[in-house]
Design a protein around this motif. Structure first.
Motif, PDB file in Angstrom:
ATOM      1  N   GLN A 102      25.105  15.673  34.728  1.00  0.00           N
ATOM      2  CA  GLN A 102      24.378  17.311  35.165  1.00  0.00           C
ATOM      3  C   GLN A 102      22.943  17.661  34.125  1.00  0.00           C
ATOM      4  O   GLN A 102      22.817  18.634  34.193  1.00  0.00           O
ATOM      5  CB  GLN A 102      25.487  18.447  34.981  1.00  0.00           C
ATOM      6  CG  GLN A 102      26.703  18.917  35.882  1.00  0.00           C
ATOM      7  CD  GLN A 102      26.884  20.036  35.645  1.00  0.00           C
ATOM      8  OE1 GLN A 102      27.621  20.403  34.555  1.00  0.00           O
ATOM      9  NE2 GLN A 102      26.840  21.014  36.512  1.00  0.00           N
ATOM     10  N   GLN A 103      23.261  17.572  32.602  1.00  0.00           N
ATOM     11  CA  GLN A 103      22.086  17.542  31.828  1.00  0.00           C
ATOM     12  C   GLN A 103      21.206  17.108  32.145  1.00  0.00           C
ATOM     13  O   GLN A 103      20.056  17.606  32.406  1.00  0.00           O
ATOM     14  CB  GLN A 103      22.948  17.123  30.783  1.00  0.00           C
ATOM     15  CG  GLN A 103      24.419  17.808  30.193  1.00  0.00           C
ATOM     16  CD  GLN A 103      23.534  19.530  29.322  1.00  0.00           C
ATOM     17  OE1 GLN A 103      24.400  19.997  29.659  1.00  0.00           O
ATOM     18  NE2 GLN A 103      22.362  19.430  28.754  1.00  0.00           N
ATOM     19  N   LEU A 104      21.864  15.818  32.911  1.00  0.00           N
ATOM     20  CA  LEU A 104      20.149  14.764  33.144  1.00  0.00           C
ATOM     21  C   LEU A 104      19.438  15.975  34.561  1.00  0.00           C
ATOM     22  O   LEU A 104      17.681  16.147  34.579  1.00  0.00           O
ATOM     23  CB  LEU A 104      20.316  13.631  33.879  1.00  0.00           C
ATOM     24  CG  LEU A 104      19.988  12.149  32.962  1.00  0.00           C
ATOM     25  CD1 LEU A 104      19.872  11.496  33.736  1.00  0.00           C
ATOM     26  CD2 LEU A 104      18.747  11.857  32.238  1.00  0.00           C
ATOM     27  N   HIS A 105      19.780  16.107  35.375  1.00  0.00           N
ATOM     28  CA  HIS A 105      19.447  17.243  36.068  1.00  0.00           C
ATOM     29  C   HIS A 105      18.390  18.738  35.746  1.00  0.00           C
ATOM     30  O   HIS A 105      17.958  18.794  36.426  1.00  0.00           O
ATOM     31  CB  HIS A 105      20.433  17.977  37.239  1.00  0.00           C
ATOM     32  CG  HIS A 105      20.576  18.064  38.896  1.00  0.00           C
ATOM     33  ND1 HIS A 105      20.487  19.253  39.423  1.00  0.00           N
ATOM     34  CD2 HIS A 105      19.411  17.320  39.595  1.00  0.00           C
ATOM     35  CE1 HIS A 105      19.833  19.116  40.251  1.00  0.00           C
ATOM     36  NE2 HIS A 105      19.513  17.935  40.311  1.00  0.00           N
ATOM     37  N   VAL A 106      19.491  19.019  34.637  1.00  0.00           N
ATOM     38  CA  VAL A 106      18.312  19.871  34.399  1.00  0.00           C
ATOM     39  C   VAL A 106      17.107  19.817  33.874  1.00  0.00           C
ATOM     40  O   VAL A 106      15.913  20.349  34.207  1.00  0.00           O
ATOM     41  CB  VAL A 106      19.578  21.019  33.701  1.00  0.00           C
ATOM     42  CG1 VAL A 106      18.930  23.180  33.296  1.00  0.00           C
ATOM     43  CG2 VAL A 106      20.770  21.344  33.708  1.00  0.00           C
ATOM     44  N   GLN A 142      29.293  14.761  33.344  1.00  0.00           N
ATOM     45  CA  GLN A 142      28.426  16.349  32.046  1.00  0.00           C
ATOM     46  C   GLN A 142      26.972  15.421  31.970  1.00  0.00           C
ATOM     47  O   GLN A 142      26.346  16.420  32.087  1.00  0.00           O
ATOM     48  CB  GLN A 142      29.059  15.932  31.302  1.00  0.00           C
ATOM     49  CG  GLN A 142      28.886  16.679  30.039  1.00  0.00           C
ATOM     50  CD  GLN A 142      29.846  17.250  28.735  1.00  0.00           C
ATOM     51  OE1 GLN A 142      30.036  16.347  28.256  1.00  0.00           O
ATOM     52  NE2 GLN A 142      29.872  18.477  28.549  1.00  0.00           N
ATOM     53  N   ALA A 150      15.060  17.265  34.551  1.00  0.00           N
ATOM     54  CA  ALA A 150      14.378  16.673  35.810  1.00  0.00           C
ATOM     55  C   ALA A 150      14.249  17.948  36.064  1.00  0.00           C
ATOM     56  O   ALA A 150      13.087  17.721  36.073  1.00  0.00           O
ATOM     57  CB  ALA A 150      15.720  15.875  36.962  1.00  0.00           C
ATOM     58  N   VAL A 151      14.859  19.196  36.272  1.00  0.00           N
ATOM     59  CA  VAL A 151      13.745  20.695  36.749  1.00  0.00           C
ATOM     60  C   VAL A 151      12.967  20.586  35.318  1.00  0.00           C
ATOM     61  O   VAL A 151      11.454  20.939  36.415  1.00  0.00           O
ATOM     62  CB  VAL A 151      15.081  21.394  36.214  1.00  0.00           C
ATOM     63  CG1 VAL A 151      13.770  22.992  36.865  1.00  0.00           C
ATOM     64  CG2 VAL A 151      15.767  21.484  38.010  1.00  0.00           C
ATOM     65  N   ASP A 155      26.212  20.764  49.387  1.00  0.00           N
ATOM     66  CA  ASP A 155      27.810  21.899  49.436  1.00  0.00           C
ATOM     67  C   ASP A 155      28.198  20.334  50.784  1.00  0.00           C
ATOM     68  O   ASP A 155      29.680  21.178  50.407  1.00  0.00           O
ATOM     69  CB  ASP A 155      26.866  23.200  49.800  1.00  0.00           C
ATOM     70  CG  ASP A 155      25.831  23.614  49.098  1.00  0.00           C
ATOM     71  OD1 ASP A 155      26.629  24.287  48.113  1.00  0.00           O
ATOM     72  OD2 ASP A 155      25.164  25.070  49.505  1.00  0.00           O
ATOM     73  N   SER A 163      11.917  11.291  42.781  1.00  0.00           N
ATOM     74  CA  SER A 163      11.789  12.250  43.869  1.00  0.00           C
ATOM     75  C   SER A 163      10.930  11.140  44.694  1.00  0.00           C
ATOM     76  O   SER A 163      10.040  10.386  44.502  1.00  0.00           O
ATOM     77  CB  SER A 163      10.486  13.039  42.858  1.00  0.00           C
ATOM     78  OG  SER A 163       9.530  13.689  43.891  1.00  0.00           O
ATOM     79  N   SER A 176      23.590  16.922  40.399  1.00  0.00           N
ATOM     80  CA  SER A 176      24.502  17.790  40.103  1.00  0.00           C
ATOM     81  C   SER A 176      25.525  17.606  40.568  1.00  0.00           C
ATOM     82  O   SER A 176      26.385  19.329  40.326  1.00  0.00           O
ATOM     83  CB  SER A 176      23.335  19.562  40.797  1.00  0.00           C
ATOM     84  OG  SER A 176      23.120  19.424  42.276  1.00  0.00           O
ATOM     85  N   LEU A 235      18.117   8.550  40.281  1.00  0.00           N
ATOM     86  CA  LEU A 235      16.465   9.555  39.544  1.00  0.00           C
ATOM     87  C   LEU A 235      14.990   9.570  39.852  1.00  0.00           C
ATOM     88  O   LEU A 235      14.608   8.309  38.478  1.00  0.00           O
ATOM     89  CB  LEU A 235      17.712   9.773  37.789  1.00  0.00           C
ATOM     90  CG  LEU A 235      17.004  11.232  37.380  1.00  0.00           C
ATOM     91  CD1 LEU A 235      17.280  11.072  36.064  1.00  0.00           C
ATOM     92  CD2 LEU A 235      15.310  11.551  37.813  1.00  0.00           C
TER      93      LEU A 235
END
Lengths: 248, 248
Positions: A157-161, A154, A163-164, A68, A110, A90, A108
């Motif tokens: 963003q996909q990678l981030h999902v 883009q 990764a979840v 943010d 944790s 993200s 990428l």
């Protein structure tokens, strides 16, 4: 020699600061944090500040703050010649609000402060608006890492999902496994070798090929037995994932 | 020296036969399979048969066949002095139908014939009806392994469900991650280091402590962004697991 200013004191900022301070071809000009106490431990190695108006000149500004805060913090960087990057999985490159060059420097993995990081194994997901800037980010990444990927906003963003699913949700499966063990006084460590094997297996088999168990075999008897042993929340998850495995 | 007969030719039977044939203090008397062709590769190392009526005498009979076949196969073992064990995670000791001593010799790992097994890292989950038989199973397990656990039938059933979560369902999370990557031409290997880190982390943190991500932070903005990127089935899983993480 690439000069950098690092902005932030979260887990990523902590580890990249440490790594860049040791790297040969990087000159860490300054580290910024909103609260100066949080980076006081660095004061003997590098210039520190808690004022964005007093940022020094550098080739690259690395913004590693909460998602943010990225637009506002980036808008405060007045050096128009420099390349400004964020480290978020993200946030789109276009949300950077500086007037000059923009990029993304997303690692990428944790991170936690208490655990050492082997940067040679971490994928550096880089993005920039032109080849020259991308080359600069590559050069910077290679001073501490080895694995470089060009990933646009883009894709990131996909990678981030994704990764979840493979990190957060996988860890939650571990949590449920742990809960089930605790209930019957079985040490959770009994499952550790299986957990490692499951993670290692996909290095040489695709997850689709690696799938085993009652769901993929459609072994209704075992599935029924398992459901009888679970609480309501666990049952709901068991049913949905079994169905999803069976639907391929 | 413990003498054993191994019954079956699945993945577990394949690997324990190989290991026991190399072990110092085990005498593999015979290997049985319904189809003799499947174990023909063993004929130069050990006696093989496809007739349960012709099983040789041994101290321990290890039944490593499909769960459903365990009662019938065990009922065919007429040697009343021997200890008869199965290797299943989900079948109770009491389903063994031989007239004499009974036990369980469950190796908690996911086996495939194409992959070498390090038995020293595999948990041997042992059960028997008395201390002497348990001691015999321990002695047998220690000829090829190191990690011994005493696990009763109820605990073993629980472990088996827990294993579905940490193995089958975790692998399905990898599958979904892979699907998401494929859709946007991102190489899935970018996620491998994160996958390994997630698995390694629980060696020193409980899964509850290790949990990170938008669900546990209750980051509604990211959760909404993620849902927009997923298909219906993925959304359903994402929502249920997010809720489950948030309910602790």
């Amino acid at each position: 020699m690439i000069s950098v200013v690092i902005i932030g004191n979260g887990n990523v900022a902590y580890h990249i600061t440490k790594a860049f301070l040791k790297a040969d071809n990087v000159d860490v000009k300054q580290v910024y944090a909103r609260s100066i106490n949080k980076i006081a431990y660095l004061k003997n190695s590098v210039s520190i500040t808690n004022k964005l108006e007093l940022l020094k000149d550098a080739d690259v500004y690395i913004i590693s703050v909460s998602d943010d805060a990225i637009p506002e913090v980036s808008s405060m960087i007045t050096n128009k010649k420099a390349l400004v990057v964020h480290t978020s999985g993200s946030v789109s490159l276009n949300l950077l609000q500086n007037k000059g060059r923009k990029g993304v420097f997303y690692l990428l993995q944790s991170f936690s402060k208490s655990k050492e990081v082997n940067f040679e194994k971490i994928p550096f997901c880089l993005e920039a608006k032109n080849k020259k800037d991308l080359a600069l980010l590559e050069e910077l990444a290679l001073t501490i890492g080895k694995k470089i990927y060009h990933i646009n906003s883009q894709q990131r963003q996909q990678l981030h999902v994704a990764a979840v699913f493979v990190n957060n949700f996988v860890n939650h499966m571990y949590k449920i496994g742990n809960d089930i063990c605790d209930e019957y006084n079985v040490p959770f460590e009994v499952l550790h070798p299986l957990i490692m094997e499951t993670a290692t297996k996909i290095d040489f088999l695709s997850p689709k090929e690696a799938q085993t168990g009652p769901a993929i075999r459609n072994d209704q008897k075992t599935i029924k037995n398992h459901l009888d042993l679970l609480n309501e929340n666990q049952q709901e998850i068991y049913k949905l994932l079994t169905q999803s495995i069976q639907n391929g």
